[in-house]
Design a protein around this motif. Structure first.
Motif, PDB file in Angstrom:
ATOM      1  N   THR A   1       0.841  -1.200   0.000  1.00  0.00           N
ATOM      2  CA  THR A   1       0.000   0.000   0.000  1.00  0.00           C
ATOM      3  C   THR A   1       0.877   1.251   0.000  1.00  0.00           C
ATOM      4  O   THR A   1       0.382   2.345  -0.249  1.00  0.00           O
ATOM      5  CB  THR A   1      -0.876   0.056   1.269  1.00  0.00           C
ATOM      6  N   GLY A   2       2.152   1.058   0.336  1.00  0.00           N
ATOM      7  CA  GLY A   2       3.047   2.214   0.430  1.00  0.00           C
ATOM      8  C   GLY A   2       3.334   2.595   1.866  1.00  0.00           C
ATOM      9  O   GLY A   2       4.158   3.462   2.134  1.00  0.00           O
ATOM     10  N   LEU A   3       2.653   1.947   2.810  1.00  0.00           N
ATOM     11  CA  LEU A   3       2.843   2.308   4.222  1.00  0.00           C
ATOM     12  C   LEU A   3       4.089   1.672   4.828  1.00  0.00           C
ATOM     13  O   LEU A   3       4.696   2.219   5.731  1.00  0.00           O
ATOM     14  CB  LEU A   3       1.625   1.834   5.034  1.00  0.00           C
ATOM     15  N   HIS A   4       4.475   0.504   4.332  1.00  0.00           N
ATOM     16  CA  HIS A   4       5.576  -0.224   4.974  1.00  0.00           C
ATOM     17  C   HIS A   4       6.930   0.427   4.659  1.00  0.00           C
ATOM     18  O   HIS A   4       7.162   0.845   3.525  1.00  0.00           O
ATOM     19  CB  HIS A   4       5.571  -1.682   4.508  1.00  0.00           C
ATOM     20  N   PRO A   5       7.812   0.522   5.660  1.00  0.00           N
ATOM     21  CA  PRO A   5       9.125   1.155   5.430  1.00  0.00           C
ATOM     22  C   PRO A   5       9.883   0.556   4.252  1.00  0.00           C
ATOM     23  O   PRO A   5      10.583   1.270   3.536  1.00  0.00           O
ATOM     24  CB  PRO A   5       9.883   0.896   6.731  1.00  0.00           C
ATOM     25  N   THR A   6       9.760  -0.760   4.041  1.00  0.00           N
ATOM     26  CA  THR A   6      10.545  -1.389   2.956  1.00  0.00           C
ATOM     27  C   THR A   6      10.084  -0.874   1.591  1.00  0.00           C
ATOM     28  O   THR A   6      10.892  -0.645   0.700  1.00  0.00           O
ATOM     29  CB  THR A   6      10.421  -2.922   3.000  1.00  0.00           C
ATOM     30  N   THR A   7       8.782  -0.679   1.443  1.00  0.00           N
ATOM     31  CA  THR A   7       8.252  -0.158   0.172  1.00  0.00           C
ATOM     32  C   THR A   7       8.719   1.291  -0.009  1.00  0.00           C
ATOM     33  O   THR A   7       9.122   1.709  -1.091  1.00  0.00           O
ATOM     34  CB  THR A   7       6.706  -0.200   0.166  1.00  0.00           C
TER      35      THR A   7
ATOM     36  N   ALA B   1      13.777  -5.603  -5.721  1.00  0.00           N
ATOM     37  CA  ALA B   1      13.242  -6.786  -5.044  1.00  0.00           C
ATOM     38  C   ALA B   1      13.027  -6.467  -3.575  1.00  0.00           C
ATOM     39  O   ALA B   1      13.993  -6.320  -2.822  1.00  0.00           O
ATOM     40  CB  ALA B   1      14.215  -7.958  -5.202  1.00  0.00           C
ATOM     41  N   ASN B   2      11.767  -6.317  -3.202  1.00  0.00           N
ATOM     42  CA  ASN B   2      11.432  -6.111  -1.791  1.00  0.00           C
ATOM     43  C   ASN B   2      10.900  -7.440  -1.270  1.00  0.00           C
ATOM     44  O   ASN B   2       9.713  -7.720  -1.379  1.00  0.00           O
ATOM     45  CB  ASN B   2      10.385  -4.997  -1.663  1.00  0.00           C
ATOM     46  N   LEU B   3      11.817  -8.254  -0.744  1.00  0.00           N
ATOM     47  CA  LEU B   3      11.438  -9.617  -0.344  1.00  0.00           C
ATOM     48  C   LEU B   3      11.696  -9.798   1.153  1.00  0.00           C
ATOM     49  O   LEU B   3      11.349  -8.928   1.934  1.00  0.00           O
ATOM     50  CB  LEU B   3      12.235 -10.629  -1.179  1.00  0.00           C
ATOM     51  N   GLU B   4      12.293 -10.888   1.539  1.00  0.00           N
ATOM     52  CA  GLU B   4      12.659 -11.151   2.940  1.00  0.00           C
ATOM     53  C   GLU B   4      13.978 -11.889   2.916  1.00  0.00           C
ATOM     54  O   GLU B   4      14.280 -12.586   1.943  1.00  0.00           O
ATOM     55  CB  GLU B   4      11.679 -12.127   3.603  1.00  0.00           C
ATOM     56  N   MET B   5      14.718 -11.827   3.992  1.00  0.00           N
ATOM     57  CA  MET B   5      16.027 -12.479   4.043  1.00  0.00           C
ATOM     58  C   MET B   5      15.897 -13.972   3.737  1.00  0.00           C
ATOM     59  O   MET B   5      16.717 -14.540   3.004  1.00  0.00           O
ATOM     60  CB  MET B   5      16.633 -12.265   5.431  1.00  0.00           C
ATOM     61  N   ARG B   6      14.839 -14.585   4.281  1.00  0.00           N
ATOM     62  CA  ARG B   6      14.620 -16.029   4.055  1.00  0.00           C
ATOM     63  C   ARG B   6      14.584 -16.325   2.546  1.00  0.00           C
ATOM     64  O   ARG B   6      15.169 -17.302   2.075  1.00  0.00           O
ATOM     65  CB  ARG B   6      13.270 -16.394   4.710  1.00  0.00           C
ATOM     66  N   ILE B   7      13.926 -15.431   1.784  1.00  0.00           N
ATOM     67  CA  ILE B   7      13.805 -15.657   0.335  1.00  0.00           C
ATOM     68  C   ILE B   7      15.122 -15.300  -0.362  1.00  0.00           C
ATOM     69  O   ILE B   7      15.566 -16.021  -1.255  1.00  0.00           O
ATOM     70  CB  ILE B   7      12.630 -14.843  -0.248  1.00  0.00           C
TER      71      ILE B   7
ATOM     72  N   ILE C   1      18.099  -3.016  -6.542  1.00  0.00           N
ATOM     73  CA  ILE C   1      17.573  -2.380  -5.326  1.00  0.00           C
ATOM     74  C   ILE C   1      16.946  -3.499  -4.499  1.00  0.00           C
ATOM     75  O   ILE C   1      16.022  -4.169  -4.971  1.00  0.00           O
ATOM     76  CB  ILE C   1      16.525  -1.297  -5.672  1.00  0.00           C
ATOM     77  N   PHE C   2      17.464  -3.708  -3.284  1.00  0.00           N
ATOM     78  CA  PHE C   2      17.019  -4.849  -2.491  1.00  0.00           C
ATOM     79  C   PHE C   2      16.534  -4.362  -1.126  1.00  0.00           C
ATOM     80  O   PHE C   2      17.241  -3.613  -0.447  1.00  0.00           O
ATOM     81  CB  PHE C   2      18.173  -5.825  -2.281  1.00  0.00           C
ATOM     82  N   SER C   3      15.353  -4.816  -0.744  1.00  0.00           N
ATOM     83  CA  SER C   3      14.837  -4.414   0.565  1.00  0.00           C
ATOM     84  C   SER C   3      14.120  -5.590   1.224  1.00  0.00           C
ATOM     85  O   SER C   3      13.962  -6.645   0.620  1.00  0.00           O
ATOM     86  CB  SER C   3      13.920  -3.197   0.402  1.00  0.00           C
ATOM     87  N   GLY C   4      13.678  -5.345   2.486  1.00  0.00           N
ATOM     88  CA  GLY C   4      13.085  -6.438   3.246  1.00  0.00           C
ATOM     89  C   GLY C   4      14.139  -7.081   4.136  1.00  0.00           C
ATOM     90  O   GLY C   4      13.989  -8.208   4.579  1.00  0.00           O
ATOM     91  N   ILE C   5      15.210  -6.341   4.369  1.00  0.00           N
ATOM     92  CA  ILE C   5      16.335  -6.822   5.180  1.00  0.00           C
ATOM     93  C   ILE C   5      16.168  -6.186   6.566  1.00  0.00           C
ATOM     94  O   ILE C   5      16.141  -4.955   6.673  1.00  0.00           O
ATOM     95  CB  ILE C   5      17.673  -6.369   4.541  1.00  0.00           C
TER      96      ILE C   5
ATOM     97  N   PHE D   1      23.351 -10.051   4.136  1.00  0.00           N
ATOM     98  CA  PHE D   1      22.959  -9.675   2.773  1.00  0.00           C
ATOM     99  C   PHE D   1      24.159  -9.112   1.998  1.00  0.00           C
ATOM    100  O   PHE D   1      24.393  -9.483   0.851  1.00  0.00           O
ATOM    101  CB  PHE D   1      21.811  -8.653   2.793  1.00  0.00           C
ATOM    102  N   LEU D   2      24.916  -8.237   2.657  1.00  0.00           N
ATOM    103  CA  LEU D   2      26.063  -7.611   1.974  1.00  0.00           C
ATOM    104  C   LEU D   2      27.080  -8.679   1.565  1.00  0.00           C
ATOM    105  O   LEU D   2      27.714  -8.589   0.520  1.00  0.00           O
ATOM    106  CB  LEU D   2      26.705  -6.549   2.866  1.00  0.00           C
ATOM    107  N   HIS D   3      27.177  -9.715   2.384  1.00  0.00           N
ATOM    108  CA  HIS D   3      28.081 -10.812   2.065  1.00  0.00           C
ATOM    109  C   HIS D   3      27.575 -11.534   0.799  1.00  0.00           C
ATOM    110  O   HIS D   3      28.342 -11.825  -0.122  1.00  0.00           O
ATOM    111  CB  HIS D   3      28.136 -11.756   3.263  1.00  0.00           C
ATOM    112  N   LEU D   4      26.241 -11.770   0.753  1.00  0.00           N
ATOM    113  CA  LEU D   4      25.661 -12.455  -0.422  1.00  0.00           C
ATOM    114  C   LEU D   4      25.810 -11.617  -1.691  1.00  0.00           C
ATOM    115  O   LEU D   4      25.875 -12.141  -2.792  1.00  0.00           O
ATOM    116  CB  LEU D   4      24.155 -12.732  -0.198  1.00  0.00           C
TER     117      LEU D   4
END
Ligand SMILES: C[S@@+](CC[C@H](N)C(=O)[O-])C[C@H]1O[C@@H](n2cnc3c(N)ncnc32)[C@H](O)[C@@H]1O
Length: 250
Positions: free
Chosen positions: A94-100, A182-188, A205-209, A218-221
C-alpha cells in the motif's frame, strides 16, 4: 535569506474550506485535539496568526514536508507531488511499509528514463507502477501469488501505465533487466540470491532486510556488486548495488 512564516490554527473541519476560499496551499505542522496548526508565507485577512517566525527560504525542505489536503473525496496535491492509485486489496504494497518506501526512494534516485525494470515480488504492483511513472521503458512485475498478479494488473490500469504483471517465481525468469527491484525477505534472498543477481543488468535495489545481522549477511551475499547506498527506516534496510563491469576488471 529570511522570510516571515505565519502559523495559524483552525478546527480540522474548517481548514479545507478556508484554503479553498482563499485559494491557498498550507503546510500542515501539527494536528492536536481537533485543531490543525499550519504555516503560510503570507498574512491572511480576518485570521490572526498564533505566532509569526522568521525562517530560511529552504524551499526544498519545505516542499518535502508539504502534506496533501483532503477535501471531501478529493485530495489536493501541490504540482511537485504525483498521485498513485492503489486499490486496498489482498496484496502487500500500500506504500505504508518502510521497505516499500525505501525502495520507492531508491527508484527515484537510481532509475534513468528508458531503463528496463524487473520488480520481483510485485505485490500490489506499486514499485512497478512507480518505475513506469519515473520514465522506465519495459516494466515487468512478477509474483508467486495469484492475488498479487490480479492486483498488480488492476492497479496498473488504475494508473494508466503499461506494466506487465506475471505469475512467476523469480527462479523462472530467464532475461536480464537494467534495473531489478526486489522487496522480499532475508529467508527468500537466501534461497534465490544467485538467480536474482544474475538478472541484474546494472542496478539492483534490495529491501526487506531487517536488522544489522541480516544486513551483514545480505552484503556478504551481494559479493561482486559495488554497494551504492544503504538506507534504513525503523531498522529495515534497503541496499542499492551496481553490477561491476566485468570488462573493466583486470
Ligand atoms: C514484501 S512483498 C513486496 C510487495 C511490493 N513490491 C512492495 O514493495 O510493497 C513481497 C512479495 O514477494 C512475493 N514473493 C515471495 N517469494 C517470491 C519468489 N520466489 N518469486 C517472486 N515473488 C515472490 C510475495 O508473494 C509478496 O507479494
Amino acid at each position: 535569506m529570511k522570510i516571515k512564516r505565519y502559523i495559524f490554527a483552525l478546527p480540522e473541519e474548517e481548514l479545507p474550506l478556508f484554503l479553498e476560499r482563499n485559494k491557498l496551499s498550507a503546510q500542515v505542522l501539527e494536528r492536536k485535539e481537533g485543531i490543525v496548526y499550519f504555516a503560510l508565507y503570507e498574512p491572511v485577512k480576518g485570521l490572526k496568526p498564533v505566532r509569526v517566525e522568521e525562517v530560511d527560504t529552504d524551499w526544498e525542505k519545505w516542499r518535502e514536508r508539504f502534506e496533501p489536503i483532503e477535501l471531501g473525496s478529493f485530495v489536493v496535491l501541490p504540482p511537485w507531488k504525483r498521485p498513485i492509485f492503489i486499490n486496498p486489496g489482498m496484496a502487500f504494497g500500500t506504500g505504508l511499509h518502510p521497505t516499500t518506501r525505501l525502495c520507492a526512494r531508491a527508484l527515484e534516485r537510481n532509475l534513468r528514463a528508458g531503463m528496463s525494470v524487473l520488480d520481483v515480488g510485485t505485490g500490489s504492483g506499486i514499485l512497478a507502477i512507480i518505475s513506469k511513472l519515473l520514465g522506465a521503458g519495459r516494466v515487468l512485475g512478477i509474483d508467486i501469488s495469484e492475488d498479487a498478479v490480479r492486483e498488480c494488473k488492476r492497479n496498473a490500469e488504475l494508473n494508466r501505465v503499461d506494466v506487465e504483471c506475471r505469475l512467476s517465481d523469480v527462479r523462472a525468469v530467464d532475461e536480464s533487466f537494467d534495473l531489478v527491484v526486489a522487496n522480499l525477505e532475508m529467508r527468500i534472498f537466501r534461497e534465490v540470491m544467485g538467480k536474482l543477481l544474475g538478472l541484474v543488468g546494472e542496478i539492483g535495489i534490495f529491501s526487506g532486510i531487517y536488522g544489522e545481522n541480516e544486513l551483514n549477511e545480505f552484503l556478504h551475499l551481494l559479493g561482486g556488486f559495488e554497494v551504492l547506498s544503504v538506507e534504513s527506516q525503523e531498522n529495515w534496510f534497503c541496499v542499492v548495488g551496481r553490477k561491476k563491469d566485468e570488462k573493466l576488471i583486470v
